[in-house]
Design a protein around this motif. Structure first.
Motif, PDB file in Angstrom:
ATOM      1  N   LYS A  39      15.164 -10.077   0.393  1.00  0.00           N
ATOM      2  CA  LYS A  39      14.547  -8.493   0.336  1.00  0.00           C
ATOM      3  C   LYS A  39      15.798  -7.671   0.447  1.00  0.00           C
ATOM      4  CE  LYS A  39      10.123  -9.476   0.802  1.00  0.00           C
ATOM      5  NZ  LYS A  39       9.393  -9.229  -0.426  1.00  0.00           N
ATOM      6  N   GLY A  40      17.005  -8.559   0.496  1.00  0.00           N
ATOM      7  CA  GLY A  40      18.191  -7.595   0.554  1.00  0.00           C
ATOM      8  C   GLY A  40      18.158  -6.605   1.761  1.00  0.00           C
ATOM      9  N   MET A  41      17.554  -7.018   3.010  1.00  0.00           N
ATOM     10  CA  MET A  41      17.752  -6.242   4.227  1.00  0.00           C
ATOM     11  C   MET A  41      18.365  -6.537   5.294  1.00  0.00           C
ATOM     12  SD  MET A  41      13.434  -5.546   4.460  1.00  0.00           S
ATOM     13  CE  MET A  41      13.576  -4.331   5.636  1.00  0.00           C
ATOM     14  N   THR A  42      19.254  -5.586   5.841  1.00  0.00           N
ATOM     15  CA  THR A  42      19.940  -5.973   6.965  1.00  0.00           C
ATOM     16  C   THR A  42      19.079  -6.488   8.315  1.00  0.00           C
ATOM     17  OG1 THR A  42      20.178  -4.056   7.634  1.00  0.00           O
ATOM     18  CG2 THR A  42      21.796  -5.019   6.376  1.00  0.00           C
ATOM     19  N   ARG A  43      19.595  -7.146   9.164  1.00  0.00           N
ATOM     20  CA  ARG A  43      18.958  -7.284  10.374  1.00  0.00           C
ATOM     21  C   ARG A  43      18.391  -6.250  11.172  1.00  0.00           C
ATOM     22  NH1 ARG A  43      22.024 -11.183  14.040  1.00  0.00           N
ATOM     23  NH2 ARG A  43      21.329 -12.838  12.647  1.00  0.00           N
ATOM     24  N   ARG A  44      19.454  -5.125  11.088  1.00  0.00           N
ATOM     25  CA  ARG A  44      19.194  -4.022  11.879  1.00  0.00           C
ATOM     26  C   ARG A  44      17.870  -3.115  11.083  1.00  0.00           C
ATOM     27  NH1 ARG A  44      22.209  -0.394  15.135  1.00  0.00           N
ATOM     28  NH2 ARG A  44      24.101  -1.830  14.566  1.00  0.00           N
ATOM     29  N   ALA A  45      17.917  -3.409   9.777  1.00  0.00           N
ATOM     30  CA  ALA A  45      16.750  -2.532   8.822  1.00  0.00           C
ATOM     31  C   ALA A  45      15.325  -3.159   9.190  1.00  0.00           C
ATOM     32  CB  ALA A  45      17.123  -2.870   7.480  1.00  0.00           C
ATOM     33  N   ALA A  47      14.878  -4.719  12.089  1.00  0.00           N
ATOM     34  CA  ALA A  47      14.358  -4.649  13.457  1.00  0.00           C
ATOM     35  C   ALA A  47      13.768  -3.098  13.634  1.00  0.00           C
ATOM     36  CB  ALA A  47      15.577  -4.834  14.272  1.00  0.00           C
ATOM     37  N   VAL A  48      14.468  -2.243  12.704  1.00  0.00           N
ATOM     38  CA  VAL A  48      13.732  -0.979  12.798  1.00  0.00           C
ATOM     39  C   VAL A  48      12.305  -0.706  12.422  1.00  0.00           C
ATOM     40  CG1 VAL A  48      13.867   1.507  12.131  1.00  0.00           C
ATOM     41  CG2 VAL A  48      16.190   0.106  12.773  1.00  0.00           C
ATOM     42  N   ALA A  49      12.182  -1.511  11.186  1.00  0.00           N
ATOM     43  CA  ALA A  49      10.736  -1.567  10.425  1.00  0.00           C
ATOM     44  C   ALA A  49       9.737  -2.063  11.385  1.00  0.00           C
ATOM     45  CB  ALA A  49      11.122  -2.071   8.826  1.00  0.00           C
ATOM     46  N   ALA A  50      10.245  -3.180  12.081  1.00  0.00           N
ATOM     47  CA  ALA A  50       9.242  -4.106  12.603  1.00  0.00           C
ATOM     48  C   ALA A  50       9.028  -3.493  14.338  1.00  0.00           C
ATOM     49  CB  ALA A  50       9.927  -5.489  12.826  1.00  0.00           C
ATOM     50  N   ASP A  51      10.118  -2.584  14.523  1.00  0.00           N
ATOM     51  CA  ASP A  51       9.837  -1.973  15.883  1.00  0.00           C
ATOM     52  C   ASP A  51      10.000  -2.868  16.888  1.00  0.00           C
ATOM     53  OD1 ASP A  51       7.509  -0.280  17.773  1.00  0.00           O
ATOM     54  OD2 ASP A  51       9.688   0.208  17.577  1.00  0.00           O
ATOM     55  N   VAL A  52      11.208  -3.826  16.719  1.00  0.00           N
ATOM     56  CA  VAL A  52      11.752  -4.516  17.740  1.00  0.00           C
ATOM     57  C   VAL A  52      13.259  -4.396  17.985  1.00  0.00           C
ATOM     58  CG1 VAL A  52       9.976  -6.270  17.337  1.00  0.00           C
ATOM     59  CG2 VAL A  52      12.119  -6.614  16.181  1.00  0.00           C
ATOM     60  N   SER A  53      13.737  -5.047  19.039  1.00  0.00           N
ATOM     61  CA  SER A  53      15.224  -4.602  19.019  1.00  0.00           C
ATOM     62  C   SER A  53      15.764  -5.646  18.380  1.00  0.00           C
ATOM     63  CB  SER A  53      15.564  -4.892  20.708  1.00  0.00           C
ATOM     64  OG  SER A  53      15.680  -6.292  20.888  1.00  0.00           O
ATOM     65  N   GLU A  54      16.967  -5.259  17.678  1.00  0.00           N
ATOM     66  CA  GLU A  54      17.908  -6.319  17.045  1.00  0.00           C
ATOM     67  C   GLU A  54      18.328  -7.562  17.707  1.00  0.00           C
ATOM     68  OE1 GLU A  54      21.285  -4.179  15.384  1.00  0.00           O
ATOM     69  OE2 GLU A  54      21.817  -6.069  14.132  1.00  0.00           O
ATOM     70  N   GLN A  74       4.493  -7.751  13.144  1.00  0.00           N
ATOM     71  CA  GLN A  74       5.277  -6.733  12.974  1.00  0.00           C
ATOM     72  C   GLN A  74       6.494  -7.202  12.133  1.00  0.00           C
ATOM     73  OE1 GLN A  74       4.582  -5.527  17.459  1.00  0.00           O
ATOM     74  NE2 GLN A  74       6.284  -4.502  16.449  1.00  0.00           N
ATOM     75  N   VAL A  75       7.005  -8.183  12.154  1.00  0.00           N
ATOM     76  CA  VAL A  75       8.268  -8.576  11.416  1.00  0.00           C
ATOM     77  C   VAL A  75       7.655  -8.813   9.885  1.00  0.00           C
ATOM     78  CG1 VAL A  75      10.019 -10.547  11.130  1.00  0.00           C
ATOM     79  CG2 VAL A  75       9.653  -9.709  13.384  1.00  0.00           C
ATOM     80  N   ALA A  76       6.668  -9.642   9.867  1.00  0.00           N
ATOM     81  CA  ALA A  76       5.821  -9.881   8.610  1.00  0.00           C
ATOM     82  C   ALA A  76       5.837  -8.596   7.835  1.00  0.00           C
ATOM     83  CB  ALA A  76       4.665 -10.711   8.865  1.00  0.00           C
ATOM     84  N   HIS A  77       5.205  -7.551   8.510  1.00  0.00           N
ATOM     85  CA  HIS A  77       4.935  -6.517   7.765  1.00  0.00           C
ATOM     86  C   HIS A  77       6.161  -5.882   7.355  1.00  0.00           C
ATOM     87  CE1 HIS A  77       2.977  -2.626   6.770  1.00  0.00           C
ATOM     88  NE2 HIS A  77       3.717  -1.975   7.485  1.00  0.00           N
ATOM     89  N   ALA A  78       7.189  -6.007   8.299  1.00  0.00           N
ATOM     90  CA  ALA A  78       8.660  -5.289   7.815  1.00  0.00           C
ATOM     91  C   ALA A  78       9.303  -6.111   6.723  1.00  0.00           C
ATOM     92  CB  ALA A  78       9.377  -5.394   8.977  1.00  0.00           C
ATOM     93  N   GLY A 184       8.231   3.832   0.249  1.00  0.00           N
ATOM     94  CA  GLY A 184       8.333   2.499   0.719  1.00  0.00           C
ATOM     95  C   GLY A 184       8.658   1.525  -0.216  1.00  0.00           C
ATOM     96  N   ALA A 185       8.697   0.219   0.111  1.00  0.00           N
ATOM     97  CA  ALA A 185       9.013  -0.920  -0.761  1.00  0.00           C
ATOM     98  C   ALA A 185       7.718  -1.397  -1.973  1.00  0.00           C
ATOM     99  CB  ALA A 185       9.641  -2.171   0.119  1.00  0.00           C
ATOM    100  N   ASN A 186       6.805  -1.317  -1.052  1.00  0.00           N
ATOM    101  CA  ASN A 186       5.560  -1.644  -2.101  1.00  0.00           C
ATOM    102  C   ASN A 186       5.309  -0.704  -3.163  1.00  0.00           C
ATOM    103  OD1 ASN A 186       5.064  -3.696  -0.360  1.00  0.00           O
ATOM    104  ND2 ASN A 186       3.549  -2.629   0.929  1.00  0.00           N
ATOM    105  N   ALA A 187       5.630   0.570  -3.033  1.00  0.00           N
ATOM    106  CA  ALA A 187       5.388   1.541  -3.932  1.00  0.00           C
ATOM    107  C   ALA A 187       6.442   1.412  -4.976  1.00  0.00           C
ATOM    108  CB  ALA A 187       5.637   3.066  -3.308  1.00  0.00           C
TER     109      ALA A 187
END
Length: 307
Positions: A39-45, A47-54, A74-78, A184-187
């Motif tokens: 997905k080309g996402m950083t761990r921080r990104a 974590a923010v999208a999943a609402d969990v700490s990095e 939450q992680v799967a959704h992110a 968002g990414a889906n759009a």
């Protein structure tokens, strides 16, 4: 407030050699890392999208975090994937899936490719063979040279040239970054699919420069493979980074070591998909003219044109 991940033991440094890890959790963490890279996402990104700490996400990725099902959701959704994909078992939804999985499980990559192409033809997903031959789509990470080399190739062949990212922006009425931020990414993937399908419908002969992340959406990548001759413009991570910086975009140079590691991870995660292209041209160690001549020669040979 961020959700807390339930750990089976006290949080430990995931890099510690004596950390005991469950094989299941290690495999789960590897899938999370691979999906994040695709997905080309950083761990921080994530974590923010999943609402969990990095930190908790790092524990999950290294197989030390015994997470709850809710956090996995939450992680799967992110990551825009199903929980089944995250758990590595998408093919248990029906007896037919299980039978097909067993039939294909021990096949080589070449056999699987032939099966995919035959299935595409069977279900009417394959394009016209002659038109597919004359639609040239360039894939690869940003900085591979898709725009510069693609425009030169189109001029040489007398074909129209399309930069798919610009077509996506026209459909959305805003820039790529705004699509992600506002919708968002889906759009974004829907706009990407629409732009790709329109280009295929309009142009029997064309050179298309595709966004680097197109391969992370299997449905869109299937459309591209079925209707275009694909060329992977390869380069090593250092060249990708240097070329983007040379274009005046210094964002990848911030926190350079971390940025380079992220870039290497993305390249590693996507290379298996880029390698499904019909041709590959390595642009590292070559000038633009040299890379163009290699691309031109391969494509003209493919089209049975004089080189």
């Amino acid at each position: 407030m961020t959700s807390e991940v339930k750990l089976s033991t006290d949080p430990t440094d995931p890099t510690e050699p004596d950390t005991k890890r469950s094989p299941f959790l290690e495999a789960l963490g590897e899938r999370v890392r691979n999906l994040r890279s695709r997905k080309g996402m950083t761990r921080r990104a994530v974590a923010v999208a999943a609402d969990v700490s990095e930190r908790h996400l790092a524990n999950l990725e290294y197989g030390t975090g015994n997470v709850s099902v809710l956090v996995l959701l939450q992680v799967a959704h992110a990551l825009q994937c199903s929980l089944a994909e995250l758990l590595g078992d998408m093919t248990t939804t029906s007896p037919e899936w299980l039978l097909i999985r067993d039939l294909l499980s021990k096949r080589s990559e070449a056999d699987l490719r032939r099966a995919r192409l035959q299935l595409s033809d069977m279900f009417g997903e394959g394009g016209n063979a002659q038109e597919r031959k004359s639609r040239i789509a360039l894939v690869g990470l940003r900085g591979a040279g898709k725009t510069a080399l693609g425009q030169r190739l189109a001029d040489d062949l007398g074909f129209p040239f399309i930069e798919l990212s610009r077509e996506i922006e026209q459909f959305a009425g805003c820039q790529i970054s705004e699509i992600h931020n506002l919708y968002g990414a889906n759009a974004y993937r829907r706009y990407e699919r629409r732009a790709l399908e329109e280009a295929i419908q309009i142009y029997p002969e064309v050179v298309i420069a595709t966004p680097g992340g197109l391969v992370s959406d299997s449905a869109n990548f299937n459309v591209l493979l079925s209707h275009c001759t694909t060329v992977w413009l390869q380069a090593d991570a250092a060249d990708h980074m240097g070329r983007v910086a040379a274009q005046g975009d210094m964002r990848p140079m911030a926190a350079s070591r971390e940025a380079m590691e992220d870039l290497k991870r993305i390249l590693e995660g996507r290379s298996a998909f880029y390698s499904k292209a019909d041709m590959a041209i390595n642009t590292s160690g070559r000038t633009e003219d040299q890379a163009f001549e290699a691309l031109r020669s391969s494509v003209r040979q493919h089209l049975s044109l004089a080189t």
